[in-house]
Design an enzyme around this catalytic site. Structure first.
Site, mmCIF file in Angstrom:
data_model
loop_
_atom_site.group_PDB
_atom_site.id
_atom_site.type_symbol
_atom_site.label_atom_id
_atom_site.label_comp_id
_atom_site.label_asym_id
_atom_site.label_seq_id
_atom_site.Cartn_x
_atom_site.Cartn_y
_atom_site.Cartn_z
ATOM 1 N N CYS A 1 -99.118 56.640 -84.348
ATOM 2 C CA CYS A 1 -100.423 55.256 -84.699
ATOM 3 C C CYS A 1 -100.663 55.123 -86.398
ATOM 4 C CB CYS A 1 -101.938 56.745 -85.111
ATOM 5 S SG CYS A 1 -102.368 57.722 -83.027
ATOM 6 N N ARG B 1 -96.590 50.546 -84.016
ATOM 7 C CA ARG B 1 -96.664 52.085 -84.245
ATOM 8 C C ARG B 1 -97.247 52.136 -83.124
ATOM 9 N NH1 ARG B 1 -94.760 53.770 -88.882
ATOM 10 N NH2 ARG B 1 -95.370 55.518 -88.191
ATOM 11 N N ASN C 1 -103.358 61.051 -87.095
ATOM 12 C CA ASN C 1 -102.273 60.788 -86.206
ATOM 13 C C ASN C 1 -101.121 62.287 -85.972
ATOM 14 O OD1 ASN C 1 -99.708 59.606 -85.320
ATOM 15 N ND2 ASN C 1 -98.827 58.649 -87.351
ATOM 16 N N GLY C 2 -101.046 61.904 -84.955
ATOM 17 C CA GLY C 2 -100.538 63.168 -84.793
ATOM 18 C C GLY C 2 -100.895 64.093 -83.458
ATOM 19 N N TRP D 1 -101.968 54.921 -80.575
ATOM 20 C CA TRP D 1 -100.932 54.690 -79.377
ATOM 21 C C TRP D 1 -101.696 56.565 -78.963
ATOM 22 C CZ3 TRP D 1 -97.632 59.085 -77.676
ATOM 23 C CH2 TRP D 1 -96.932 58.375 -76.633
ATOM 24 N N HIS E 1 -71.295 58.092 -55.680
ATOM 25 C CA HIS E 1 -72.227 59.673 -55.005
ATOM 26 C C HIS E 1 -73.403 60.086 -55.394
ATOM 27 C CE1 HIS E 1 -67.819 61.090 -56.421
ATOM 28 N NE2 HIS E 1 -68.163 60.515 -57.519
ATOM 29 N N GLU F 1 -78.028 51.956 -72.655
ATOM 30 C CA GLU F 1 -79.025 51.149 -73.093
ATOM 31 C C GLU F 1 -79.353 49.772 -72.245
ATOM 32 O OE1 GLU F 1 -80.724 51.178 -75.282
ATOM 33 O OE2 GLU F 1 -80.512 49.588 -76.572
ATOM 34 N N LYS G 1 -83.289 48.532 -71.854
ATOM 35 C CA LYS G 1 -84.409 47.719 -73.001
ATOM 36 C C LYS G 1 -85.191 46.913 -70.936
ATOM 37 C CE LYS G 1 -83.822 48.368 -76.103
ATOM 38 N NZ LYS G 1 -83.131 48.975 -76.891
ATOM 39 N N LYS H 1 -93.176 51.686 -81.366
ATOM 40 C CA LYS H 1 -92.726 52.336 -82.169
ATOM 41 C C LYS H 1 -91.953 53.121 -82.620
ATOM 42 C CE LYS H 1 -88.977 49.540 -84.045
ATOM 43 N NZ LYS H 1 -87.829 49.110 -82.082
ATOM 44 N N GLU I 1 -87.993 48.758 -70.311
ATOM 45 C CA GLU I 1 -89.132 48.959 -71.638
ATOM 46 C C GLU I 1 -89.805 47.799 -71.782
ATOM 47 O OE1 GLU I 1 -86.782 50.067 -74.811
ATOM 48 O OE2 GLU I 1 -87.922 50.779 -75.369
HETATM 49 O O1 M6R Z 1 -87.070 55.587 -84.350
HETATM 50 P P1 M6R Z 1 -86.013 56.233 -83.586
HETATM 51 O O2 M6R Z 1 -84.133 55.774 -82.971
HETATM 52 O O3 M6R Z 1 -85.769 57.675 -83.637
HETATM 53 O O4 M6R Z 1 -86.472 55.966 -81.939
HETATM 54 C C1 M6R Z 1 -85.689 56.366 -80.434
HETATM 55 C C2 M6R Z 1 -86.647 56.214 -79.632
HETATM 56 O O5 M6R Z 1 -88.157 56.298 -80.097
HETATM 57 C C3 M6R Z 1 -86.129 54.428 -79.316
HETATM 58 O O6 M6R Z 1 -84.851 54.147 -79.809
HETATM 59 C C4 M6R Z 1 -87.075 54.251 -78.144
HETATM 60 O O7 M6R Z 1 -86.219 54.689 -77.374
HETATM 61 C C5 M6R Z 1 -86.728 52.162 -78.524
HETATM 62 N N1 M6R Z 1 -87.655 52.917 -77.745
HETATM 63 C C6 M6R Z 1 -85.736 51.788 -77.307
HETATM 64 O O8 M6R Z 1 -86.108 50.427 -77.464
#
Ligand code: M6R
Length: 607
Positions: free
Chosen positions: A2, A27, A99-100, A73, A503, A480, A484, A602, A487
């Site tokens: 948040c 965020r 936030n939390g 969030w 496998h 990765e 991407k 984020k 996401e």
């Molecule tokens: O800020 P951080 O690098 O610690 O964040 C880790 C993950 O939350 C972050 O990489 C997340 O997987 C992203 N959405 C990837 O694109």
């Protein structure tokens, strides 16, 4: 997670609140709200959706000089107006944003309900505002202090009481909270970005601290009422105002920034004459680092993928055991750690709660803890004994791109630095330094071929599944690439070590399954060709990322993306770029909200 902003001072609060929320929206963005205190009392305005929706409800012309805002969030309860913050006490006199996560909210909720409190939301947060109301006897800070003693969990909170219009009470445990200092005005923000252009000095609240924020002064104290003297920090000069430029999305801008961000990651750090590098941030712990016998890299998400690539690089150059741990699992499995072990936490945001928790556990067990992160002065930077910054600039797109490649550059720098303190020879060190210097130009060459990648992505957009394969350090690059894609385009994608395909995942392959194979020329090249043949034999559609001089793969692949020739150490960085572009163009073709994909945020500041 948040975003939090607050204002108290001579000016109307709304312009700062809306601008700040907009800047922090990346965020968390499922709902938003503000509380404003003025001559008409305490008012709360909320909406489902983004800050632009809230702006339609909250006129900038409003005159209140005190207020705070929140972009959410969801953790507890669906995104709805009722669940959006601020939350109000039953008498409507106290407003709270949070936030939390309040971990013990369930028994507290039951207890308050049995006392006749009517809950208006499904959130964990609402219990706190009712607890504060229960303990309010004319002193808001005291009521907040008592209520915080009854909860467990993580929080960054702002609280207002209608009868105390000269102050906002704030408190922090685990979630970031900053207080910006101005001339006769104070600002509150969960992230420095919101302060840019408003206040160039700020106070960082630490865990277990509260503050009474007035327009002209801020008093900080612990939850045990011990006063705290806290030096103000200058807002980082390099902090840029978030600006999308001419790009359609922040993510695209950040992908195209990589030639610069990569060179910023090594700028001033290369020592070609010595075949080595300089990393000032770890100088204070260099003797301990030199003596360490084992490395553990810990991180989440994309940063965890960077750690996996780093494992190959560090192990190869240092010849000591290197392990990679999900930060979210680390402290729950009693890892074997001692003083000979160095734990390296990797994070873009520097705020990820799981990564912070892993660092604390490692410190508790006596390890040297280093941080590799992007956000200067972030919680992870402060928690580490020493560290290295990425200097990639703010990353706003929720899908991490430029931070990933900068993390890989910094891991290479660390490997050279530590390697030269051990057995790594001058020639090897020099070769890596030269490779790094050539890297930005090579990345630019890939970006220049983005139209070709877009055409491939537009075909991918019609599929619902994809498989990414790679071997050695290209396996984490495959992970990765798959992350991407899923996401931001919501296509189900899996990353696998290419040889593992037979496998199990091979069962999925038919003419509807695109298989993206990362196959630059390295020691595993011939083996990867066999894996591609296995896919083709099952009519899978093969997209290959290969190095430019490749002569074999063009015939085998349905589509080929060529990257420049380079030494193996930088190839994972080069191979990641087309995968980022492919995910981006696929998501755009599918009409997805690229920068703010559904359900994500984020910085993940809750466990
Ligand atoms: O800020 P951080 O690098 O610690 O964040 C880790 C993950 O939350 C972050 O990489 C997340 O997987 C992203 N959405 C990837 O694109």
């Amino acid at each position: 997670m948040c975003g939090i902003v607050g204002y108290i001072g001579p000016k109307p609060a709304v312009p700062y609140l809306l601008d700040g929320l907009k800047r922090l929206e990346y965020r968390g963005y499922d709902s938003a709200g503000v509380a404003l205190l003025g001559e008409h009392g305490l008012q709360v305005l909320k909406t489902v959706g983004k800050v632009s929706q809230l702006s339609l409800k909250v006129s900038r012309a409003r005159s209140e000089h005190v207020g705070f805002g929140h972009t959410r969030w969801a953790t507890h309860g669906v995104p709805s107006e009722a669940n959006a913050h601020p939350h109000l006490s039953a008498d409507g006199k106290i407003a709270l944003i949070h936030n939390g996560i309040i971990e013990n909210y369930q028994p507290l909720r039951e207890e308050l309900k049995s006392e006749g409190v009517l809950f208006r939301s499904e959130t964990d947060t609402e219990v706190l505002v009712h607890l504060i109301a229960r303990h309010y006897h004319g002193d808001l800070a005291e009521a907040v202090r008592i209520a915080l003693g009854l909860i467990s969990g993580a929080y960054g909170i702002c609280v207002l009481h209608q009868n105390e219009p000269d102050r906002i009470v704030v408190a922090k445990m685990g979630s970031p909270l900053l207080i910006g200092l101005g001339a006769d005005e104070s600002f509150i923000a969960s992230d420095q970005q919101a302060l840019v252009g408003h206040s160039d000095r700020f106070i960082v609240l630490e865990d277990g601290e509260m503050a009474v924020v007035r327009a002209t002064d801020v008093s900080v104290f612990t939850v045990d009422m011990q006063p705290v003297e806290r030096e103000a920090i200058e807002l980082a000069e390099e902090l840029e105002r978030i600006d999308q430029g001419d790009y359609a999305h922040f993510m695209l801008k950040e992908i195209f920034e990589q030639p610069r961000t990569i060179s910023d990651a090594f700028a001033g750090r290369l020592l070609p004459e010595e075949g080595g590098v300089r990393l000032g941030g770890i100088a204070p712990v260099i003797d301990r680092l030199k003596a360490c016998k084992r490395l553990i890299l810990t991180a989440c998400g994309t940063s965890w993928h960077a750690a996996l690539v780093g494992e190959y690089i560090l192990e190869d150059m240092l010849r000591i055991p290197v392990e990679v741990e999900y930060a979210s699992e680390f402290r729950y499995r009693n890892p074997v750690i001692d003083e000979d072990c160095c734990v390296i936490a990797i994070s873009q945001s520097g705020e990820t709660a799981d990564t912070l928790a892993a660092m604390k556990e490692a410190k508790r067990k006596g390890a040297l803890v280093l941080g590799i992160c992007n956000r200067v002065g972030s919680a992870i930077a402060r928690e580490s004994h020493a560290g290295v910054y990425l200097h990639a600039g703010p990353e706003i797109g929720v899908a991490s791109t430029k931070a990933f490649t900068s993390q890989l550059v910094v891991l290479i720098l660390l490997a050279v630095h530590m390697g030269r303190l051990r057995n790594l020879g001058y020639n090897h060190g020099r070769q890596v330094v030269d490779e790094l210097r050539a890297l930005p130009g090579r990345v630019q060459e890939i970006l220049d071929s983005s139209e070709h990648i877009r055409a491939i992505a537009e075909k991918l957009a019609g599929h619902n599944n994809a498989l990414y394969l790679g071997r050695g350090p290209f396996f984490p690059v495959a992970l990765e690439g798959a992350l991407k894609l899923k996401e931001i385009s919501y296509i189900h994608a899996e990353g696998y070590p290419a040889a593992e395909m037979k496998h199990g995942p091979i069962a999925l392959i038919d003419e509807n399954m695109p298989v993206i194979v990362i196959a630059p020329r390295d020691d595993n090249y011939d083996k990867v060709i066999s894996n591609i043949q296995e896919v083709r034999a099952r009519r899978g559609k093969v997209v290959v990322v290969a190095t430019r001089a490749d002569t074999k793969l063009a015939e085998l692949a349905d589509e080929i993306i060529l990257i420049p020739e380079a030494q193996p150490i930088t190839l994972p960085i080069l191979a990641a770029i087309p995968l980022q572009l492919m995910a981006y163009y696929t998501a755009v073709k599918r009409g997805c909200d690229v920068d703010q994909p559904r359900n994500l945020a984020k910085s993940v500041t809750v466990e």
